[in-house]
Design a protein around this motif. Structure first.
Motif, PDB file in Angstrom:
ATOM      1  N   GLN A  43      -9.607  -8.803  -2.774  1.00 24.63           N
ATOM      2  CA  GLN A  43      -8.246  -8.252  -2.774  1.00 24.63           C
ATOM      3  C   GLN A  43      -7.510  -8.948  -1.632  1.00 24.63           C
ATOM      4  O   GLN A  43      -7.831  -8.743  -0.461  1.00 24.63           O
ATOM      5  CB  GLN A  43      -8.289  -6.733  -2.567  1.00 24.63           C
ATOM      6  CG  GLN A  43      -6.932  -6.068  -2.483  1.00 24.63           C
ATOM      7  CD  GLN A  43      -6.050  -6.363  -3.685  1.00 24.63           C
ATOM      8  OE1 GLN A  43      -5.328  -7.364  -3.692  1.00 24.63           O
ATOM      9  NE2 GLN A  43      -6.116  -5.508  -4.697  1.00 24.63           N
TER      10      GLN A  43
ATOM     11  N   TRP B 282      -1.278   3.897  -7.624  1.00 22.57           N
ATOM     12  CA  TRP B 282      -0.785   2.523  -7.549  1.00 22.57           C
ATOM     13  C   TRP B 282       0.495   2.483  -8.380  1.00 22.57           C
ATOM     14  O   TRP B 282       1.533   2.962  -7.927  1.00 22.57           O
ATOM     15  CB  TRP B 282      -1.829   1.521  -8.020  1.00 22.57           C
ATOM     16  CG  TRP B 282      -1.522   0.081  -7.655  1.00 22.57           C
ATOM     17  CD1 TRP B 282      -0.314  -0.450  -7.288  1.00 22.57           C
ATOM     18  CD2 TRP B 282      -2.456  -1.010  -7.626  1.00 22.57           C
ATOM     19  NE1 TRP B 282      -0.435  -1.801  -7.031  1.00 22.57           N
ATOM     20  CE2 TRP B 282      -1.731  -2.171  -7.227  1.00 22.57           C
ATOM     21  CE3 TRP B 282      -3.803  -1.121  -7.902  1.00 22.57           C
ATOM     22  CZ2 TRP B 282      -2.346  -3.426  -7.111  1.00 22.57           C
ATOM     23  CZ3 TRP B 282      -4.412  -2.371  -7.775  1.00 22.57           C
ATOM     24  CH2 TRP B 282      -3.695  -3.507  -7.376  1.00 22.57           C
TER      25      TRP B 282
ATOM     26  N   THR C 279      -3.980   2.783 -11.299  1.00 25.29           N
ATOM     27  CA  THR C 279      -4.544   3.456 -10.121  1.00 25.29           C
ATOM     28  C   THR C 279      -5.305   2.438  -9.288  1.00 25.29           C
ATOM     29  O   THR C 279      -5.465   1.286  -9.677  1.00 25.29           O
ATOM     30  CB  THR C 279      -5.512   4.576 -10.551  1.00 25.29           C
ATOM     31  OG1 THR C 279      -6.626   3.977 -11.222  1.00 25.29           O
ATOM     32  CG2 THR C 279      -4.837   5.592 -11.461  1.00 25.29           C
ATOM     33  N   ASP C 280      -5.796   2.880  -8.139  1.00 29.42           N
ATOM     34  CA  ASP C 280      -6.672   2.065  -7.303  1.00 29.42           C
ATOM     35  C   ASP C 280      -7.855   2.939  -6.907  1.00 29.42           C
ATOM     36  O   ASP C 280      -7.813   4.161  -7.071  1.00 29.42           O
ATOM     37  CB  ASP C 280      -5.920   1.545  -6.078  1.00 29.42           C
ATOM     38  CG  ASP C 280      -6.535   0.281  -5.484  1.00 29.42           C
ATOM     39  OD1 ASP C 280      -7.612  -0.143  -5.968  1.00 29.42           O
ATOM     40  OD2 ASP C 280      -5.947  -0.294  -4.546  1.00 29.42           O
TER      41      ASP C 280
ATOM     42  N   TRP D  94       5.678  -2.559  -4.528  1.00 24.93           N
ATOM     43  CA  TRP D  94       5.053  -1.400  -5.180  1.00 24.93           C
ATOM     44  C   TRP D  94       3.529  -1.507  -5.099  1.00 24.93           C
ATOM     45  O   TRP D  94       2.810  -1.244  -6.052  1.00 24.93           O
ATOM     46  CB  TRP D  94       5.510  -1.288  -6.641  1.00 24.93           C
ATOM     47  CG  TRP D  94       5.545  -2.623  -7.355  1.00 24.93           C
ATOM     48  CD1 TRP D  94       4.527  -3.239  -8.010  1.00 24.93           C
ATOM     49  CD2 TRP D  94       6.664  -3.514  -7.437  1.00 24.93           C
ATOM     50  NE1 TRP D  94       4.921  -4.460  -8.499  1.00 24.93           N
ATOM     51  CE2 TRP D  94       6.242  -4.655  -8.166  1.00 24.93           C
ATOM     52  CE3 TRP D  94       7.994  -3.463  -6.978  1.00 24.93           C
ATOM     53  CZ2 TRP D  94       7.079  -5.726  -8.438  1.00 24.93           C
ATOM     54  CZ3 TRP D  94       8.828  -4.532  -7.237  1.00 24.93           C
ATOM     55  CH2 TRP D  94       8.381  -5.649  -7.962  1.00 24.93           C
ATOM     56  N   GLY D  95       3.067  -1.889  -3.896  1.00 24.59           N
ATOM     57  CA  GLY D  95       1.630  -2.068  -3.714  1.00 24.59           C
ATOM     58  C   GLY D  95       0.856  -0.766  -3.800  1.00 24.59           C
ATOM     59  O   GLY D  95       1.412   0.330  -3.732  1.00 24.59           O
ATOM     60  N   SER D  96      -0.452  -0.899  -3.926  1.00 25.16           N
ATOM     61  CA  SER D  96      -1.343   0.247  -3.969  1.00 25.16           C
ATOM     62  C   SER D  96      -1.222   1.086  -2.701  1.00 25.16           C
ATOM     63  O   SER D  96      -0.946   0.570  -1.613  1.00 25.16           O
ATOM     64  CB  SER D  96      -2.785  -0.248  -4.103  1.00 25.16           C
ATOM     65  OG  SER D  96      -3.711   0.749  -3.743  1.00 25.16           O
ATOM     66  N   SER D  97      -1.466   2.386  -2.855  1.00 29.08           N
ATOM     67  CA  SER D  97      -1.464   3.272  -1.683  1.00 29.08           C
ATOM     68  C   SER D  97      -2.581   2.921  -0.707  1.00 29.08           C
ATOM     69  O   SER D  97      -2.577   3.389   0.435  1.00 29.08           O
ATOM     70  CB  SER D  97      -1.612   4.725  -2.135  1.00 29.08           C
ATOM     71  OG  SER D  97      -2.794   4.899  -2.904  1.00 29.08           O
TER      72      SER D  97
ATOM     73  N   ASP E 136      -1.165  -5.557 -11.299  1.00 23.12           N
ATOM     74  CA  ASP E 136      -1.354  -4.240 -10.713  1.00 23.12           C
ATOM     75  C   ASP E 136      -2.023  -3.344 -11.749  1.00 23.12           C
ATOM     76  O   ASP E 136      -1.915  -3.575 -12.958  1.00 23.12           O
ATOM     77  CB  ASP E 136      -0.012  -3.617 -10.316  1.00 23.12           C
ATOM     78  CG  ASP E 136       0.739  -4.431  -9.283  1.00 23.12           C
ATOM     79  OD1 ASP E 136       0.089  -4.958  -8.360  1.00 23.12           O
ATOM     80  OD2 ASP E 136       1.974  -4.538  -9.398  1.00 23.12           O
TER      81      ASP E 136
ATOM     82  N   SER F 249      -8.360   1.776 -12.677  1.00 25.90           N
ATOM     83  CA  SER F 249      -8.159   1.101 -11.378  1.00 25.90           C
ATOM     84  C   SER F 249      -8.625  -0.350 -11.411  1.00 25.90           C
ATOM     85  O   SER F 249      -8.394  -1.084 -10.456  1.00 25.90           O
ATOM     86  CB  SER F 249      -8.941   1.848 -10.283  1.00 25.90           C
ATOM     87  OG  SER F 249     -10.342   1.619 -10.399  1.00 25.90           O
TER      88      SER F 249
ATOM     89  N   ALA G 192       2.854   2.928  -0.305  1.00 23.86           N
ATOM     90  CA  ALA G 192       2.003   1.971   0.404  1.00 23.86           C
ATOM     91  C   ALA G 192       1.926   2.324   1.877  1.00 23.86           C
ATOM     92  O   ALA G 192       2.906   2.714   2.497  1.00 23.86           O
ATOM     93  CB  ALA G 192       2.559   0.561   0.232  1.00 23.86           C
TER      94      ALA G 192
ATOM     95  N   GLU H  89     -12.054  -5.062  -2.910  1.00 21.32           N
ATOM     96  CA  GLU H  89     -11.724  -3.757  -3.483  1.00 21.32           C
ATOM     97  C   GLU H  89     -13.020  -3.054  -3.870  1.00 21.32           C
ATOM     98  O   GLU H  89     -14.109  -3.543  -3.550  1.00 21.32           O
ATOM     99  CB  GLU H  89     -10.722  -3.893  -4.633  1.00 21.32           C
ATOM    100  CG  GLU H  89     -10.929  -5.065  -5.564  1.00 21.32           C
ATOM    101  CD  GLU H  89     -11.801  -4.707  -6.728  1.00 21.32           C
ATOM    102  OE1 GLU H  89     -13.013  -4.571  -6.517  1.00 21.32           O
ATOM    103  OE2 GLU H  89     -11.287  -4.593  -7.846  1.00 21.32           O
TER     104      GLU H  89
END
Length: 535
Positions: free
Chosen positions: A528, A87, A75-76, A225-228, A72, A173, A24, A522
């Motif tokens: 988001q 993600w 992917t994102d 562990w949030g999305s990048s 989650d 995603s 993240a 998003e």
């Protein structure tokens, strides 16, 4: 403004069927209110009651804007570039024929019941989405060719498909393929729709639901562990999100203006000027995917004649629609895909308003003006109906203006309003001339669902046509350079043959008070709220 264009009450904004290693981001947002700070409850006004808050079954914007915060995804997708980012999966491999996807999961992520987000949980979740069938209203299409998942080791899972499925990487995603804990599937789909047993790994957890009144989500403690693509690491800023269900647009905007709400979605064109100053602001993003369009049934009536369809394409003045009925927040269509869609083509020249060109096409095709101005040929009037439901507040006003525009070329457009359920049944029956709709997805494969003879085939084309070939080709590889020519070809064929008449891009307009910040979108233009905060 004439009565023709008066604003009408909003209904649920339906998305008909409604998008390699990093952690993240640690950056922070600096505003006039200072750096972001944790705490507080965001009071968010939404335009309709979610039909189901289980992310795997949800289909309306209202449902997705709630469910996205609970789960989650593997992917994102970067809203700016369309690129797929890590993600829950740190990296992945895809076979050359796009029939197998192997995901390597990051360590340490857990569901809200404490169970691990591991390969076995991924397999359980995807098998369960497939088992939902059409109850998984969006996921059903994404997983049409899904065969099975194989656990390779605790942190590695392979998903296999029976046909090339390049679109699955983007689908991974989306919230519709967001993961639920194995324990969640001990509850029935109906229970999960109401929040019972809805166990995700997302930054918020379900707290309560009062039917047609409000839905409350609470911060997930210990989330890390949030999305990048998230702007900060660790937990969400907000303690709670209180979704207030306020269907009447005037009441929703009034509640925001009076301080009873901190933010509100689905701001209607007539109400936008209230929130462009005076301490308020707007966050605006066009929807990717298929724009609002007149989708022609080419096997029925006058629309079986390609020159008639091409004349309609030329006879619609998209700029006038945006300037008269909508606002500068909305864009005239420049393709069948919206401008926020990856691999969109610019076909604005082919979509230019050309009343003389439309008339010339009809003259050459033997359609002559009748006594009432509507053209006729062999005793048949140049007339077709359009079926629509009021899922967007301005739909009827837009169609009434198009009706006026087409009368100038001697075409009679009859407007038929139905409920969303009725419209769906009419679409499935094939008993329509034009369908009026949009579909949201941040991937050009959305075209395959609507136009392919192997899928929706709303144009009623014959199998093996050139459009089928282009749509299959773009779905066979995740390589953008290889995929773009076939995606371009598909868009060009749809416009050249006027299988559909694009008109305008749907836009999400969210109004914010001076207290609310980073209420963001998003890639599929859904809310988001991980980085949202209150001052």
């Amino acid at each position: 403004m004439s009565p023709l264009f008066r604003a009408r009450n909003a209904a649920a904004l339906l998305t008909l069927p409604l998008l390699l290693t990093a952690c993240a981001a640690a950056g922070t947002e600096e505003t006039a209110s200072g750096p972001p700070k944790p705490g507080g409850t965001l009071r968010l006004g939404i335009s309709s009651a979610p039909d189901c808050i289980d992310p795997q079954q949800a289909a309306t914007n209202a449902s997705i804007n709630v469910g996205r915060q609970l789960v989650d995804s593997l992917t994102d997708q970067d809203p700016k570039t369309g690129e797929i980012k890590p993600w829950l999966a740190e990296k992945w491999e895809i076979t050359a024929d796009s029939t197998a996807f192997t995901f390597h999961l990051r360590a340490g992520a857990t569901f809200s019941d404490g169970s691990p987000v591991d390969a076995a949980a991924v397999k359980t979740s995807f098998d369960a989405i497939k088992a939902l069938g059409t109850k998984a209203q969006l996921g059903y299409g994404y997983l049409a060719a899904y065969k099975a998942s194989t656990v390779l080791d605790p942190q590695t899972v392979r998903l296999d498909f029976s046909a090339p499925s390049a679109q699955f990487l983007q689908a991974s995603s989306t919230m519709s393929l967001g993961l639920l804990a194995p324990a969640a599937f001990r509850k029935t789909p109906e229970q999960r729709c109401q929040g019972t047993g809805l166990i995700g790994s997302g930054p918020f957890v379900f707290e309560s639901l009062k039917q047609n009144q409000e839905i409350v989500l609470a911060k997930r403690k210990g989330y890390a562990w949030g999305s990048s693509l998230f702007k900060h690491p660790g937990e969400a800023y907000l303690d709670k999100i209180d979704y207030k269900i306020v269907p009447e647009p005037g009441v929703r905007t009034g509640s925001l203006a009076s301080g009873q709400l901190d933010a509100a979605t689905d701001i209607q064109p007539v109400d936008e000027p209230q929130f462009t100053g005076n301490g308020f602001s707007e966050n605006i993003r066009p929807n990717p995917g298929v724009v609002f369009n007149l989708h022609a049934n080419t096997a029925r009536g006058v629309l079986a004649d390609e020159k008639v369809r091409q004349a309609v394409l030329k006879g619609v003045d998209r700029t006038e629609v945006v300037n008269t009925v909508l606002t500068p927040s909305y864009k005239a269509a420049t393709s069948i895909l919206g401008s926020a869609t990856p691999l969109v083509s610019d076909l604005s020249q082919q979509l230019a308003y050309d009343q003389k060109g439309a008339a010339a096409l009809l003259d050459g095709d033997g359609w002559v003006p009748g006594p009432d101005g509507i053209r006729v040929k062999n005793g048949q009037p140049l007339s077709a109906s359009v079926v629509f439901s009021p899922v967007f507040n301005q739909n009827r006003s837009v169609l009434e203006l198009i009706q006026q525009q087409l009368r100038k070329i001697g075409f009679d457009l009859r407007i038929e309003q139905h409920t969303t359920a009725e419209t769906t049944q009419i679409q499935l029956s094939g008993h329509y001339d034009f369908l009026w709709y949009n579909v949201t997805r941040a991937d050009p494969d959305i075209l395959r669902g609507q136009f392919s003879t192997k899928a929706g085939n709303r144009s009623k084309l014959t199998p093996g046509n050139p459009l089928d070939i282009a749509l299959d080709a773009q779905s066979s590889t995740v390589d953008t350079a290889k995929r773009k020519p076939s995606a371009d070809e598909a868009q060009k064929l749809i416009i050249d043959h006027a299988y559909a008449v694009p008109v305008f891009e749907l836009t999400q307009v969210v109004a914010l008070s001076s207290k609310a910040h980073a209420v963001d979108f998003e890639a599929s233009s859904r809310l988001q709220l991980f980085d949202a905060w209150l001052s």
